[in-house]
Design a protein around this motif. Structure first.
Motif, PDB file in Angstrom:
ATOM      1  N   GLY A 138      -7.373  11.142  -2.865  1.00 48.45           N
ATOM      2  CA  GLY A 138      -7.186  12.309  -2.011  1.00 48.45           C
ATOM      3  C   GLY A 138      -5.755  12.684  -1.708  1.00 48.45           C
ATOM      4  N   GLY A 139      -4.800  11.903  -2.171  1.00 52.74           N
ATOM      5  CA  GLY A 139      -3.415  12.270  -1.928  1.00 52.74           C
ATOM      6  C   GLY A 139      -2.998  13.461  -2.770  1.00 52.74           C
ATOM      7  N   GLN A 158       3.939   4.141   4.029  1.00 51.02           N
ATOM      8  CA  GLN A 158       5.305   3.693   3.810  1.00 51.02           C
ATOM      9  C   GLN A 158       6.098   4.819   3.176  1.00 51.02           C
ATOM     10  N   ALA A 159       7.089   5.286   3.917  1.00 51.17           N
ATOM     11  CA  ALA A 159       7.981   6.323   3.415  1.00 51.17           C
ATOM     12  C   ALA A 159       9.153   5.663   2.680  1.00 51.17           C
ATOM     13  N   PRO A 160       9.801   6.395   1.804  1.00 53.43           N
ATOM     14  CA  PRO A 160      10.935   5.818   1.061  1.00 53.43           C
ATOM     15  C   PRO A 160      11.999   5.268   2.006  1.00 53.43           C
ATOM     16  N   THR A 193       5.261  12.575   4.812  1.00 52.04           N
ATOM     17  CA  THR A 193       5.382  12.205   3.407  1.00 52.04           C
ATOM     18  C   THR A 193       5.544  10.697   3.268  1.00 52.04           C
ATOM     19  N   ALA A 194       4.665  10.096   2.475  1.00 49.63           N
ATOM     20  CA  ALA A 194       4.658   8.644   2.320  1.00 49.63           C
ATOM     21  C   ALA A 194       3.580   8.254   1.323  1.00 49.63           C
ATOM     22  N   VAL A 195       3.608   6.993   0.951  1.00 53.76           N
ATOM     23  CA  VAL A 195       2.472   6.416   0.248  1.00 53.76           C
ATOM     24  C   VAL A 195       1.527   5.866   1.317  1.00 53.76           C
ATOM     25  N   THR A 222      -1.900   5.798  -2.185  1.00 54.08           N
ATOM     26  CA  THR A 222      -1.981   7.163  -2.698  1.00 54.08           C
ATOM     27  C   THR A 222      -0.842   7.967  -2.077  1.00 54.08           C
ATOM     28  N   GLN A 223      -0.174   8.745  -2.923  1.00 58.00           N
ATOM     29  CA  GLN A 223       1.018   9.464  -2.483  1.00 58.00           C
ATOM     30  C   GLN A 223       0.636  10.764  -1.780  1.00 58.00           C
TER      31      GLN A 223
END
Length: 116
Positions: free
Chosen positions: A7-8, A38-40, A89-91, A110-111
Motif C-alpha cells: 500500500g505504500g 524510519q525516515a532517512p 515520508t518514510a519507510v 513499504t515506502q
C-alpha cells in the motif's frame, strides 16, 4: 513468522494512503500489532499500535490523521493515513509483538513518499 506490507507509494500533501500488513505463522489474535516508520537519517519510530483487544496507541505526530485497525479473521492490520504531510515520508514497517514470548517480528517495509 512472515509479515508482508503493501500500500505504500507516492502521494501529494494532504492526500491519503492505506497500508496493509498480512501476517502468517503467528497466532495473530494474541499479538500486539504495530506500525513504525524510519525516515532517512533518523531512527525508527512508533507510529501506532493495536493490542489483542483493539486498544490503540498513536504517536502524537499522527493523532487525528492516522487510524490503525485489525481484522483477526484475515490476519491483517491496516493503517489508514489521511492528511499526509512531507514529514510523513518514510519507510513504514509492520511489527508483531507476542506478549507471551516477549519477542517481535518485522516486515520488510513499504515506502511512503509525500511530495507535491
Amino acid at each position: 513468522v512472515q509479515l508482508v506490507e503493501s500500500g505504500g507509494g507516492l502521494v501529494q500533501p494532504g492526500g491519503s494512503l492505506r497500508l496493509s500488513c498480512a501476517a502468517s505463522g503467528i497466532l495473530f489474535k494474541n499479538a500486539r500489532m504495530g506500525w513504525y516508520r524510519q525516515a532517512p537519517g533518523k531512527q525508527r519510530e512508533l507510529v501506532a499500535t493495536i493490542t489483542s483487544v483493539s486498544s490503540t496507541n498513536y504517536a502524537d505526530s499522527v493523532k487525528g490523521r492516522f487510524t490503525i485497525s485489525r481484522d483477526n479473521a484475515k490476519n491483517t492490520v491496516t493503517l489508514q493515513m489521511n492528511g499526509l504531510a512531507p514529514e510523513d515520508t518514510a519507510v513504514y514497517y509492520c511489527n508483531a509483538f507476542r506478549p507471551l514470548f516477549q519477542d517481535d517480528y518485522w516486515g520488510q517495509g513499504t515506502q511512503v513518499i509525500v511530495s507535491p
